[in-house]
Design a protein around this motif. Structure first.
Motif: not given
Length: 131
Positions: A43-52, A82-93
Motif C-alpha cells: 500500500q503506497l501513497r504517491y506524492a500529492g495523492v490522498d489514498r494509497p 516480478r517484471d522489475g518495474r519499480v514503484f515507490g512512495g509513502h508506506v501505508a498500513k
C-alpha cells in the motif's frame, strides 16, 4: 545510537509491526536505517495523492527508510514487481510480508520524536526534542 534488528514473518503488516516494535521497546526516537524483503501486498501513497495505491503479487522491497515514534511512523519504500518495474512512495498500513522483511532500526536515546500537525503543511510532521 543503538540498533534493533528485526525480522518480520509472513502475514505481518510491515508498518504496524514497526510501530509495535517502537512501543514494545519504548524507543523515544528511532528511524529505519534499511529494510529488505518481500511483500504480497504493498500500500503506497504517491506524492500529492490522498489514498494509497494497492499493488499485489510477488514484490521485492528494495529500500525502506523513515522515522519512528510513539506517535506513529513516516516511512517511504520502493518495491519491484516480478517484471522489475519499480514503484515507490509513502508506506501505508496493509503492506503484507510475503516471505520475510529484515529491518534495521536505529534508536537515538538522547532525543524524543513526536508528530504534531504543522499548520503550513496540514500534516502531522516530525518534531525533534532533546530528552
Amino acid at each position: 545510537m543503538q540498533t534493533l534488528p528485526l525480522r518480520l514473518i509472513p502475514g505481518d503488516d510491515l508498518r504496524a509491526a514497526l510501530e509495535d516494535a517502537v512501543r514494545a521497546h519504548a524507543l523515544p526516537a528511532a528511524f529505519v536505517l534499511q529494510g529488505i524483503g518481500s511483500l504480497s501486498v504493498a500500500q503506497l501513497r504517491y506524492a500529492g495523492v490522498d489514498r494509497p495505491a494497492e499493488l499485489r503479487g510477488d514484490l521485492e522491497i528494495l529500500t525502506l527508510a523513515g522515522s519512528l515514534s510513539a506517535d506513529g511512523a513516516h516511512l517511504h519504500m520502493s518495491v519491484s514487481d516480478r517484471d522489475g518495474r519499480v514503484f515507490g512512495g509513502h508506506v501505508a498500513k496493509g503492506c503484507i510480508v510475503r516471505t520475510t522483511a529484515e529491518v534495521l532500526i536505529a534508536s537515538l536515546p538522547g532525543f524524543r520524536f513526536s508528530r504534531e500537525t504543522d499548520p503550513r503543511s496540514g500534516f502531522p510532521e516530525l518534531v525533534v526534542r532533546p530528552r
